[in-house]
Scaffold this motif. Structure first.
Motif, PDB file in Angstrom:
ATOM      1  N   ALA A  82       0.860  -1.272  -0.105  1.00  0.00           N
ATOM      2  CA  ALA A  82       0.216   0.361  -0.113  1.00  0.00           C
ATOM      3  C   ALA A  82       0.857   1.306   0.015  1.00  0.00           C
ATOM      4  CB  ALA A  82      -1.110  -0.319   1.213  1.00  0.00           C
ATOM      5  N   LEU A  83       0.842   2.463  -0.586  1.00  0.00           N
ATOM      6  CA  LEU A  83       1.518   3.985  -1.026  1.00  0.00           C
ATOM      7  C   LEU A  83       0.239   4.524  -1.168  1.00  0.00           C
ATOM      8  CD1 LEU A  83       2.195   0.769  -3.019  1.00  0.00           C
ATOM      9  CD2 LEU A  83       4.278   1.867  -3.556  1.00  0.00           C
ATOM     10  N   PRO A  84       1.448   5.742  -0.565  1.00  0.00           N
ATOM     11  CA  PRO A  84       0.619   7.058  -0.867  1.00  0.00           C
ATOM     12  C   PRO A  84       1.415   7.648  -1.617  1.00  0.00           C
ATOM     13  CG  PRO A  84       3.028   7.133   0.516  1.00  0.00           C
ATOM     14  CD  PRO A  84       2.434   5.706   0.625  1.00  0.00           C
ATOM     15  N   HIS A  85       1.214   9.137  -2.457  1.00  0.00           N
ATOM     16  CA  HIS A  85       1.299   9.613  -3.930  1.00  0.00           C
ATOM     17  C   HIS A  85       2.285  10.367  -3.216  1.00  0.00           C
ATOM     18  CE1 HIS A  85      -3.311   8.849  -4.748  1.00  0.00           C
ATOM     19  NE2 HIS A  85      -2.592   9.135  -6.086  1.00  0.00           N
ATOM     20  N   THR A  86       3.075   9.502  -3.489  1.00  0.00           N
ATOM     21  CA  THR A  86       5.048   9.973  -3.535  1.00  0.00           C
ATOM     22  C   THR A  86       6.058   9.484  -4.735  1.00  0.00           C
ATOM     23  OG1 THR A  86       5.503   8.153  -2.105  1.00  0.00           O
ATOM     24  CG2 THR A  86       4.507  10.326  -0.757  1.00  0.00           C
ATOM     25  N   LEU A 198       7.559   6.534  -1.227  1.00  0.00           N
ATOM     26  CA  LEU A 198       8.936   6.255  -2.794  1.00  0.00           C
ATOM     27  C   LEU A 198       9.163   7.922  -1.875  1.00  0.00           C
ATOM     28  CD1 LEU A 198       6.790   4.486  -5.463  1.00  0.00           C
ATOM     29  CD2 LEU A 198       8.142   3.415  -3.393  1.00  0.00           C
ATOM     30  N   TRP A 199       9.953   8.075  -3.040  1.00  0.00           N
ATOM     31  CA  TRP A 199      11.268   9.586  -2.371  1.00  0.00           C
ATOM     32  C   TRP A 199      12.149   9.332  -3.736  1.00  0.00           C
ATOM     33  CZ3 TRP A 199      11.914   6.025   0.925  1.00  0.00           C
ATOM     34  CH2 TRP A 199      13.853   5.689   1.345  1.00  0.00           C
ATOM     35  N   PHE A 200      12.517  10.554  -4.230  1.00  0.00           N
ATOM     36  CA  PHE A 200      13.228  11.246  -4.894  1.00  0.00           C
ATOM     37  C   PHE A 200      14.969  11.492  -4.175  1.00  0.00           C
ATOM     38  CE2 PHE A 200       9.700  13.139  -6.780  1.00  0.00           C
ATOM     39  CZ  PHE A 200      10.129  11.595  -8.477  1.00  0.00           C
ATOM     40  N   GLU A 201      16.419  10.612  -4.760  1.00  0.00           N
ATOM     41  CA  GLU A 201      17.227  10.816  -3.845  1.00  0.00           C
ATOM     42  C   GLU A 201      18.062  11.436  -4.663  1.00  0.00           C
ATOM     43  OE1 GLU A 201      19.652   9.943  -0.463  1.00  0.00           O
ATOM     44  OE2 GLU A 201      17.358   9.119  -1.049  1.00  0.00           O
ATOM     45  N   GLY A 202      18.541  12.519  -4.883  1.00  0.00           N
ATOM     46  CA  GLY A 202      18.969  13.084  -6.062  1.00  0.00           C
ATOM     47  C   GLY A 202      18.930  13.294  -7.377  1.00  0.00           C
ATOM     48  N   ARG A 203      19.471  12.580  -8.085  1.00  0.00           N
ATOM     49  CA  ARG A 203      19.076  11.842  -9.163  1.00  0.00           C
ATOM     50  C   ARG A 203      18.559  10.412  -8.987  1.00  0.00           C
ATOM     51  NH1 ARG A 203      21.589  15.105 -13.150  1.00  0.00           N
ATOM     52  NH2 ARG A 203      20.806  17.568 -13.141  1.00  0.00           N
ATOM     53  N   GLY A 204      18.470  10.150  -8.496  1.00  0.00           N
ATOM     54  CA  GLY A 204      17.963   8.655  -8.133  1.00  0.00           C
ATOM     55  C   GLY A 204      16.642   8.338  -7.567  1.00  0.00           C
ATOM     56  N   TRP A 205      16.004   7.585  -7.112  1.00  0.00           N
ATOM     57  CA  TRP A 205      15.022   6.824  -6.371  1.00  0.00           C
ATOM     58  C   TRP A 205      15.630   6.560  -4.808  1.00  0.00           C
ATOM     59  CZ3 TRP A 205      16.625   5.202 -10.333  1.00  0.00           C
ATOM     60  CH2 TRP A 205      16.355   6.417 -12.290  1.00  0.00           C
ATOM     61  N   GLY A 206      14.135   6.457  -3.765  1.00  0.00           N
ATOM     62  CA  GLY A 206      14.252   5.826  -3.099  1.00  0.00           C
ATOM     63  C   GLY A 206      12.793   5.267  -2.719  1.00  0.00           C
ATOM     64  N   VAL A 207      13.393   4.023  -2.137  1.00  0.00           N
ATOM     65  CA  VAL A 207      12.036   3.074  -1.287  1.00  0.00           C
ATOM     66  C   VAL A 207      11.719   2.815   0.425  1.00  0.00           C
ATOM     67  CG1 VAL A 207      10.552   0.976  -2.387  1.00  0.00           C
ATOM     68  CG2 VAL A 207      12.102   2.032  -3.767  1.00  0.00           C
ATOM     69  N   GLY A 208      11.307   3.388   0.654  1.00  0.00           N
ATOM     70  CA  GLY A 208      11.045   2.607   2.058  1.00  0.00           C
ATOM     71  C   GLY A 208       9.953   1.613   1.947  1.00  0.00           C
ATOM     72  N   ILE A 209      10.041   0.461   2.932  1.00  0.00           N
ATOM     73  CA  ILE A 209       8.775  -0.789   3.330  1.00  0.00           C
ATOM     74  C   ILE A 209       8.853  -0.547   4.746  1.00  0.00           C
ATOM     75  CG2 ILE A 209       8.039  -2.701   2.827  1.00  0.00           C
ATOM     76  CD1 ILE A 209       9.847  -3.037  -0.510  1.00  0.00           C
ATOM     77  N   TYR A 210       7.923  -0.671   4.874  1.00  0.00           N
ATOM     78  CA  TYR A 210       7.701  -0.791   6.424  1.00  0.00           C
ATOM     79  C   TYR A 210       7.051  -2.194   6.675  1.00  0.00           C
ATOM     80  CZ  TYR A 210       7.877   3.353   6.764  1.00  0.00           C
ATOM     81  OH  TYR A 210       8.529   5.327   6.739  1.00  0.00           O
TER      82      TYR A 210
END
Length: 287
Positions: A82-86, A198-210
Motif C-alpha cells: 500500500a502506497l501514498p502518492h510519493t 517512495l521518494w527522490f534521492e538526488g538524481r535517483g530514487w528511494g524506496v522504504g518498505i515498512y
C-alpha cells in the motif's frame, strides 16, 4: 460544436503525450531534464523505456524492507504493498521487478482521452505491471484476491479515498479517509500488508518498505480493517514526514477540507472499488 472541441482537445492531449515520449527518449538526458524542469517534473516516466535495468538498480536506494516481502513470496504467500502518492511509481515498479519480483498487479484510473489511458496501459505493461482498469470489466477486488491467493504481489495507492466508502483515520493530527481495500485484501486472502513510501534521492530514487501490518487478534472484520488501515496511515505519516517535498497529492485528503454536508458517513471498505481503484500515477502517471 462542443463535441468537436472535445474531440480536438483529446487529439492534442494524445499528441502531446506521444511527442513527450518520443522526444524524451531520443534527446540527451540533460536536455530532457532542462525541458521538464520548465514544463513539469514527469521526465522519468517518459524516459524510463531507455533507462537501463542496471541504472534503476544502481540508482535506487532502499531500507532493505523488500527482503521481508521476498521471503513471504518465496513461501508462497501474497504481498499487498500500500502506497501514498510519493516519489516515482513507475521507477519503483521497475525496481521491484528488477530485484526479482517477476511482476505485480495494480489498478489504474481510466484517463481521458482513452488513447492516453491506452498509452499508459501499454507502457506500464511493458515494464511488467499487470494493470486492471478502475472501471468496467470484472470486479477488481476479485481479481486482486485471486492474484494474492496464488502467491502474487499487488501494489495499490491508498492515501486518498476516491470511493466514498473509505476508512476514517487520524493522519498528521487530523481526520482523513483512506482506502480500506489493501487491508481488506490482506484480511480476506491471508496476504501480508506492507506499507511502502517512495521518494527522490538526488538524481535517483528511494524506496522504504515498512514491516507487515499485523491482523488484530480481536474485533469484527470491519474493526480489524479499520485498525490495519490506521496502522498503514501511521507508516505513511513517517515516510511523508521524512520526505514531505515528494508527497505530490494534488487532491483533498483531510476531512476539514471538504464540505461537511457532502461527506459520506464513516463506512467500511466497498470491496469492488475500495481495493485501490484510485489514481496510481505516483511520480509517473497522472495523480
Amino acid at each position: 460544436m462542443r463535441g468537436t472541441l472535445a474531440t480536438a482537445r483529446d487529439w492534442f492531449v494524445d499528441r502531446a503525450y506521444a511527442l513527450g515520449w518520443a522526444l524524451s527518449c531520443r534527446v540527451p538526458e540533460s536536455w530532457a531534464r532542462w525541458a521538464f524542469l520548465l514544463a513539469g517534473d514527469w521526465m522519468e516516466v517518459f524516459r524510463l523505456p531507455v533507462i537501463s535495468r542496471e541504472r534503476v538498480l544502481a540508482d535506487t536506494v532502499s531500507n532493505g524492507g523488500e527482503q521481508a516481502a521476498f521471503a513471504q513470496l518465496a513461501a508462497g504467500r501474497g504481498v499487498v504493498f500500500a502506497l501514498p502518492h510519493t516519489g516515482n511509481w513507475e521507477v519503483a515498479g521497475a525496481w521491484i521487478i528488477a530485484r526479482g519480483a517477476g511482476k505485480f498487479t495494480t489498478v489504474a484510473e481510466r484517463l481521458k482521452p482513452e488513447s492516453v489511458f491506452l498509452r499508459f496501459l501499454a507502457f506500464r505493461e511493458s515494464l511488467g505491471f499487470e494493470v486492471l482498469p478502475a472501471t468496467g470489466g470484472n470486479s477488481r477486488f476479485g481479481v486482486l484476491a485471486q492474484r494474492l491467493r496464488a502467491g502474487g504481489m499487488v501494489c495499490l495507492p491508498a492515501d486518498r479515498d476516491v470511493t466514498g466508502g473509505g476508512i476514517e483515520v487520524e493522519f498528521f493530527g487530523q481526520k482523513a479517509r483512506m482506502m480500506g481495500g489493501p487491508a481488506a485484501l490482506a484480511l480476506q486472502t491471508g496476504a501480508a500488508l506492507m506499507p511502502a513510501v517512495l521518494w527522490f534521492e538526488g538524481r535517483g530514487w528511494g524506496v522504504g518498505i515498512y514491516p507487515e501490518v499485523p491482523v488484530p487478534a480481536e474485533g469484527s472484520r470491519r474493526e480489524k480493517i479499520a485498525a490495519m488501515t490506521q496502522r498503514m496511515a501511521r507508516d505513511f505519516e513517517a515516510g511523508i514526514a521524512a520526505h514531505p517535498e515528494d508527497w505530490h497529492m494534488l487532491q483533498r485528503v483531510f476531512a476539514e477540507d471538504f464540505d461537511p454536508a457532502r461527506l459520506p458517513a464513516a463506512a467500511g471498505p466497498a470491496e469492488d472499488l475500495n481495493a485501490g481503484a484510485g489514481r496510481n500515477g505516483a511520480g509517473g502517471g497522472p495523480s
